[in-house]
Design a protein around this motif. Sequence first.
Motif, PDB file in Angstrom:
ATOM      1  N   ALA A 185     -20.145  15.307   9.868  1.00 49.85           N
ATOM      2  CA  ALA A 185     -19.896  14.827  11.231  1.00 49.85           C
ATOM      3  C   ALA A 185     -20.137  13.332  11.365  1.00 49.85           C
ATOM      4  CB  ALA A 185     -20.777  15.583  12.220  1.00 49.85           C
ATOM      5  N   ARG A 186     -20.978  12.770  10.500  1.00 50.10           N
ATOM      6  CA  ARG A 186     -21.380  11.376  10.629  1.00 50.10           C
ATOM      7  C   ARG A 186     -20.834  10.493   9.522  1.00 50.10           C
ATOM      8  NH1 ARG A 186     -24.601  14.756  12.922  1.00 50.10           N
ATOM      9  NH2 ARG A 186     -26.015  14.239  14.654  1.00 50.10           N
ATOM     10  N   SER A 187     -19.984  11.061   8.663  1.00 51.50           N
ATOM     11  CA  SER A 187     -19.473  10.304   7.528  1.00 51.50           C
ATOM     12  C   SER A 187     -17.974  10.541   7.383  1.00 51.50           C
ATOM     13  CB  SER A 187     -20.201  10.731   6.244  1.00 51.50           C
ATOM     14  OG  SER A 187     -19.579  10.191   5.101  1.00 51.50           O
ATOM     15  N   SER A 188     -17.295   9.561   6.867  1.00 49.08           N
ATOM     16  CA  SER A 188     -15.860   9.696   6.610  1.00 49.08           C
ATOM     17  C   SER A 188     -15.578  10.113   5.172  1.00 49.08           C
ATOM     18  CB  SER A 188     -15.154   8.364   6.903  1.00 49.08           C
ATOM     19  OG  SER A 188     -15.679   7.322   6.078  1.00 49.08           O
ATOM     20  N   VAL A 189     -16.622  10.337   4.393  1.00 47.56           N
ATOM     21  CA  VAL A 189     -16.460  10.710   2.987  1.00 47.56           C
ATOM     22  C   VAL A 189     -15.879  12.120   2.895  1.00 47.56           C
ATOM     23  CG1 VAL A 189     -17.653  11.100   0.806  1.00 47.56           C
ATOM     24  CG2 VAL A 189     -18.384   9.245   2.305  1.00 47.56           C
ATOM     25  N   GLN A 190     -14.840  12.281   2.102  1.00 50.34           N
ATOM     26  CA  GLN A 190     -14.157  13.573   1.983  1.00 50.34           C
ATOM     27  C   GLN A 190     -14.588  14.317   0.725  1.00 50.34           C
ATOM     28  OE1 GLN A 190     -12.061  14.804   4.460  1.00 50.34           O
ATOM     29  NE2 GLN A 190     -12.933  13.018   5.495  1.00 50.34           N
TER      30      GLN A 190
ATOM     31  N   LYS B 101     -17.934  36.632   4.472  1.00 47.79           N
ATOM     32  CA  LYS B 101     -17.963  36.760   5.921  1.00 47.79           C
ATOM     33  C   LYS B 101     -19.228  36.156   6.501  1.00 47.79           C
ATOM     34  CE  LYS B 101     -18.779  39.245   9.917  1.00 47.79           C
ATOM     35  NZ  LYS B 101     -20.055  39.542  10.603  1.00 47.79           N
ATOM     36  N   GLU B 102     -20.373  36.427   5.865  1.00 49.85           N
ATOM     37  CA  GLU B 102     -21.654  35.917   6.357  1.00 49.85           C
ATOM     38  C   GLU B 102     -21.699  34.396   6.310  1.00 49.85           C
ATOM     39  OE1 GLU B 102     -26.443  36.453   5.407  1.00 49.85           O
ATOM     40  OE2 GLU B 102     -24.980  37.860   4.542  1.00 49.85           O
ATOM     41  N   VAL B 103     -21.251  33.819   5.189  1.00 46.37           N
ATOM     42  CA  VAL B 103     -21.288  32.362   5.050  1.00 46.37           C
ATOM     43  C   VAL B 103     -20.272  31.700   5.979  1.00 46.37           C
ATOM     44  CG1 VAL B 103     -20.999  30.433   3.461  1.00 46.37           C
ATOM     45  CG2 VAL B 103     -22.075  32.542   2.669  1.00 46.37           C
ATOM     46  N   CYS B 104     -19.061  32.260   6.026  1.00 46.37           N
ATOM     47  CA  CYS B 104     -18.013  31.675   6.878  1.00 46.37           C
ATOM     48  C   CYS B 104     -18.412  31.695   8.352  1.00 46.37           C
ATOM     49  CB  CYS B 104     -16.695  32.419   6.683  1.00 46.37           C
ATOM     50  SG  CYS B 104     -15.933  32.162   5.066  1.00 46.37           S
ATOM     51  N   GLU B 105     -19.095  32.733   8.765  1.00 45.04           N
ATOM     52  CA  GLU B 105     -19.542  32.814  10.153  1.00 45.04           C
ATOM     53  C   GLU B 105     -20.561  31.723  10.465  1.00 45.04           C
ATOM     54  OE1 GLU B 105     -20.813  36.309  13.291  1.00 45.04           O
ATOM     55  OE2 GLU B 105     -21.309  36.569  11.181  1.00 45.04           O
ATOM     56  N   MET B 106     -21.497  31.494   9.538  1.00 40.38           N
ATOM     57  CA  MET B 106     -22.469  30.416   9.729  1.00 40.38           C
ATOM     58  C   MET B 106     -21.780  29.061   9.786  1.00 40.38           C
ATOM     59  SD  MET B 106     -25.943  31.243   7.566  1.00 40.38           S
ATOM     60  CE  MET B 106     -25.226  31.938   6.074  1.00 40.38           C
ATOM     61  N   VAL B 107     -20.845  28.835   8.863  1.00 37.54           N
ATOM     62  CA  VAL B 107     -20.126  27.557   8.818  1.00 37.54           C
ATOM     63  C   VAL B 107     -19.351  27.342  10.114  1.00 37.54           C
ATOM     64  CG1 VAL B 107     -18.257  26.299   7.677  1.00 37.54           C
ATOM     65  CG2 VAL B 107     -19.998  27.469   6.305  1.00 37.54           C
ATOM     66  N   TYR B 108     -18.700  28.383  10.604  1.00 36.39           N
ATOM     67  CA  TYR B 108     -17.917  28.282  11.847  1.00 36.39           C
ATOM     68  C   TYR B 108     -18.804  27.870  13.024  1.00 36.39           C
ATOM     69  CZ  TYR B 108     -15.156  29.681  15.895  1.00 36.39           C
ATOM     70  OH  TYR B 108     -14.497  29.692  17.113  1.00 36.39           O
ATOM     71  N   GLN B 109     -19.949  28.512  13.156  1.00 36.83           N
ATOM     72  CA  GLN B 109     -20.852  28.201  14.266  1.00 36.83           C
ATOM     73  C   GLN B 109     -21.372  26.772  14.174  1.00 36.83           C
ATOM     74  OE1 GLN B 109     -23.783  31.303  13.904  1.00 36.83           O
ATOM     75  NE2 GLN B 109     -22.479  32.868  14.853  1.00 36.83           N
TER      76      GLN B 109
ATOM     77  N   ARG C 250     -19.864  24.226  12.619  1.00 37.93           N
ATOM     78  CA  ARG C 250     -18.738  23.319  12.890  1.00 37.93           C
ATOM     79  C   ARG C 250     -18.510  23.183  14.381  1.00 37.93           C
ATOM     80  NH1 ARG C 250     -14.223  26.183  10.564  1.00 37.93           N
ATOM     81  NH2 ARG C 250     -12.961  24.596  11.620  1.00 37.93           N
ATOM     82  N   GLN C 251     -18.609  24.292  15.099  1.00 34.82           N
ATOM     83  CA  GLN C 251     -18.441  24.249  16.551  1.00 34.82           C
ATOM     84  C   GLN C 251     -19.528  23.394  17.197  1.00 34.82           C
ATOM     85  OE1 GLN C 251     -15.190  25.518  16.495  1.00 34.82           O
ATOM     86  NE2 GLN C 251     -15.770  26.201  18.544  1.00 34.82           N
ATOM     87  N   ARG C 252     -20.742  23.533  16.711  1.00 38.99           N
ATOM     88  CA  ARG C 252     -21.858  22.779  17.293  1.00 38.99           C
ATOM     89  C   ARG C 252     -21.699  21.284  17.048  1.00 38.99           C
ATOM     90  NH1 ARG C 252     -27.629  23.537  14.642  1.00 38.99           N
ATOM     91  NH2 ARG C 252     -26.759  21.937  13.266  1.00 38.99           N
ATOM     92  N   GLU C 253     -21.286  20.927  15.841  1.00 39.62           N
ATOM     93  CA  GLU C 253     -21.166  19.514  15.479  1.00 39.62           C
ATOM     94  C   GLU C 253     -19.775  18.953  15.751  1.00 39.62           C
ATOM     95  OE1 GLU C 253     -23.440  17.452  14.503  1.00 39.62           O
ATOM     96  OE2 GLU C 253     -25.131  18.767  14.025  1.00 39.62           O
ATOM     97  N   ARG C 254     -18.861  19.828  16.217  1.00 41.38           N
ATOM     98  CA  ARG C 254     -17.478  19.420  16.483  1.00 41.38           C
ATOM     99  C   ARG C 254     -16.825  18.816  15.236  1.00 41.38           C
ATOM    100  NH1 ARG C 254     -18.060  16.717  22.565  1.00 41.38           N
ATOM    101  NH2 ARG C 254     -18.956  18.590  23.547  1.00 41.38           N
ATOM    102  N   VAL C 255     -16.967  19.546  14.127  1.00 43.13           N
ATOM    103  CA  VAL C 255     -16.386  19.143  12.848  1.00 43.13           C
ATOM    104  C   VAL C 255     -15.192  20.044  12.558  1.00 43.13           C
ATOM    105  CG1 VAL C 255     -16.778  19.074  10.352  1.00 43.13           C
ATOM    106  CG2 VAL C 255     -18.542  18.247  11.925  1.00 43.13           C
ATOM    107  N   GLU C 256     -14.050  19.441  12.304  1.00 41.37           N
ATOM    108  CA  GLU C 256     -12.842  20.236  12.063  1.00 41.37           C
ATOM    109  C   GLU C 256     -12.856  20.884  10.684  1.00 41.37           C
ATOM    110  OE1 GLU C 256      -7.953  19.821  12.236  1.00 41.37           O
ATOM    111  OE2 GLU C 256      -9.236  18.069  12.616  1.00 41.37           O
ATOM    112  N   HIS C 257     -13.286  20.117   9.672  1.00 43.93           N
ATOM    113  CA  HIS C 257     -13.296  20.637   8.299  1.00 43.93           C
ATOM    114  C   HIS C 257     -14.674  20.396   7.681  1.00 43.93           C
ATOM    115  CE1 HIS C 257      -8.983  21.220   8.485  1.00 43.93           C
ATOM    116  NE2 HIS C 257      -8.819  19.949   8.824  1.00 43.93           N
TER     117      HIS C 257
END
Length: 451
Positions: free
Chosen positions: A259-264, A285-293, A295-302
């Motif tokens: 969220a704070r870096s432009s490094v890809q 499923k467990e990991v993807c669900e954590m990542v999704y939540q 990303r939503q909190r930090e407003r990160v697309e990828h």
Amino acid sequence: MLRSTNLCDAKFDLLVIRGDLCSSSGYATALRAHLRILYPNFKRVLGVDLHPAPKRFQTPVDLTIVTDDEADREIQASKESAILLNYCIPSEARRHPLAHNILLFYWETSSTDASKQFPLFLRLMDSIWSPSPFITKIIRGWGIDTPITEIPWAWSDSVRPEQPSLPSVRVFQADRYTPLFQLSVLAVKTLRKLISTLIGRSRSYTLSQIVADQVLNLSQPTSLQKILENHGNPFLSLLQIAPRKGLPILLSEWIRFKARSSVQVPLVLKISPLDRNQHPLFVAKEVCEMVYQLRQRERVEHSDIYLILDNLSENDLDHLYFHSRAFITATLGEGFGGPIAKAIFSKIPVVSPSHTALGTFFPKDYPFNFATKSTTVTLKNQLPIYPISSEWNLPQPGAIYEAISTLYSSSDERIRQACDEAYETTSAYCGEENVRKILIAELDRVYENCN
């Protein structure tokens, strides 16, 4: 492959080693590394496999597998000196009155459960082999006066492949937490219950595993080659979904960094379930669900987080490390830290704490260590082997993010110097030749006591 021996001039007649012999666990890998050094000193070597499902693993171990009763009879019949090496937690150890009884175990927290009676089992041993100063301190804190020798997990430079290649393995994008994926996982769970009711649990397990694997393939797995082509060399982490491995903290700090870096740069997680019967689909499923939540909190697309869910050979792991930019861990406690040691011997930078047994790996002022705080806490879904409230080392908020940022702001020369210094420190501690000298000297001591 471990080599068997039948040397007439071997110092001891018989070694019986009890532990996880053939799996890919840290215990089993460390055991096999020690066994390679021990072999030439014994005329016969027998193994008692303590893994709950040993037939599921095919790692070649060239020794005779026996039961505890059979091992007892062999020790009884031995007319010369015999060693019974318990490579397991103290509560699983056994003693034989005609053998020299040794215990080597790993433990990840300074807390212990009195009901496990660890000190009682330790006092039954003739010798204790400790893999780290951290565990030695714990044992001494229990008032144990049994002879203790520090014998680390043995590592060699062979972890760096001479002709590196990329493992051919499915890699899954953690950002693919789509409604279709969620619905598919739910459908597999429902199907598993239905089939179990109709045809029985054992047959339904195999069928539902096949269905789950097909659903996982529908999530469009990619390859390591494509990841390197599109993003460059990744950060790497190896872990189980075990509470003490700190996966939610690692994911949170990584997404904070994104969220704070432009490094890809990507993060590749070689991840495995705590329950050996859990299909990788449910791990995903467990990991993807954590990542999704997150990303939503930090407003990160990828998040650029990728998952390797299949088993890898030691050779494939060597190549995976070779192609990694850095290794990263948020572990809350380690009895040794095999994946971290492997990274250091692979000469890649390590973003890691330096608590518990990890303190032996890093020189003073290693630039990519991060701060932690020792806290007595109950971890969610904590294994029952640990006390309900154990002492764990929690990363300070933002500390991992800062360590990643420090790595990215460091010059190539500084990174190379840090890797070299960590390698020198770790090699002096647990390099194979150093461990060999310690083990041979310890066997000499035991031999004198037995004769």
